[in-house]
Design a protein around this motif. Structure first.
Motif, PDB file in Angstrom:
ATOM      1  N   LYS A   1     -27.976 -21.003  15.719  1.00 54.96           N
ATOM      2  CA  LYS A   1     -29.071 -21.432  16.599  1.00 54.96           C
ATOM      3  C   LYS A   1     -29.953 -20.250  16.981  1.00 54.96           C
ATOM      4  O   LYS A   1     -31.181 -20.356  16.975  1.00 54.96           O
ATOM      5  N   LEU A   2     -29.336 -19.127  17.317  1.00 55.61           N
ATOM      6  CA  LEU A   2     -30.123 -17.927  17.629  1.00 55.61           C
ATOM      7  C   LEU A   2     -30.931 -17.464  16.426  1.00 55.61           C
ATOM      8  O   LEU A   2     -32.075 -17.032  16.569  1.00 55.61           O
ATOM      9  N   GLY A   3     -30.353 -17.566  15.249  1.00 54.37           N
ATOM     10  CA  GLY A   3     -31.064 -17.179  14.037  1.00 54.37           C
ATOM     11  C   GLY A   3     -32.281 -18.041  13.781  1.00 54.37           C
ATOM     12  O   GLY A   3     -33.266 -17.579  13.188  1.00 54.37           O
ATOM     13  N   ASN A   4     -32.231 -19.290  14.217  1.00 56.37           N
ATOM     14  CA  ASN A   4     -33.377 -20.175  14.056  1.00 56.37           C
ATOM     15  C   ASN A   4     -34.411 -20.013  15.160  1.00 56.37           C
ATOM     16  O   ASN A   4     -35.600 -20.194  14.928  1.00 56.37           O
ATOM     17  N   MET A   5     -33.975 -19.671  16.373  1.00 57.05           N
ATOM     18  CA  MET A   5     -34.884 -19.604  17.513  1.00 57.05           C
ATOM     19  C   MET A   5     -35.521 -18.237  17.717  1.00 57.05           C
ATOM     20  O   MET A   5     -36.660 -18.150  18.170  1.00 57.05           O
ATOM     21  N   LEU A   6     -34.803 -17.167  17.430  1.00 53.32           N
ATOM     22  CA  LEU A   6     -35.293 -15.836  17.759  1.00 53.32           C
ATOM     23  C   LEU A   6     -36.601 -15.435  17.069  1.00 53.32           C
ATOM     24  O   LEU A   6     -37.435 -14.786  17.708  1.00 53.32           O
TER      25      LEU A   6
END
Length: 108
Positions: free
Chosen positions: A40-45
């Motif tokens: 999720k962080l990889g998609n949002m950051l």
């Protein structure tokens, strides 16, 4: 500063950087599944970072005269339109930067 201190600092920085780059591969090798929060962080950051860069670039924009806000506004529009059209981050950022510099140096 002496050379030993400088080379020691460079070595420590290089080791820490390499360790931070290799650590995820050591922790999540082929046997373990990557946690959902990491995905999720990889998609949002990337979007969050781009938003922060836009805010940082526009934080000193002056709205008292047309030459203070029009070049950044035009450059942001060019960048956004090119990204939506071509879906190429590099082309859109380069075009936005070049257009801003041309507007600031030659037009306004």
């Amino acid at each position: 500063m002496n050379n030993l201190y400088i080379w020691g600092s460079v070595a420590v920085i290089a080791l820490v950087t390499a360790a931070l780059r290799f650590l995820p591969f050591v922790i999540w090798n082929g046997d373990r599944k990557t946690p959902k929060i990491i995905n999720k962080l990889g998609n949002m950051l990337p979007y969050a970072i781009m938003g922060m860069l836009v805010v940082y670039c526009l934080k000193d924009t002056s709205f008292t005269d047309i030459g203070g806000f029009l070049p950044p506004l035009i450059a942001c529009l060019i960048t956004g339109i090119l990204y939506v059209w071509k879906r190429n981050t590099l082309i859109s950022i380069i075009a936005g930067t070049v257009s801003y510099m041309i507007l600031v140096q030659m037009v306004f």
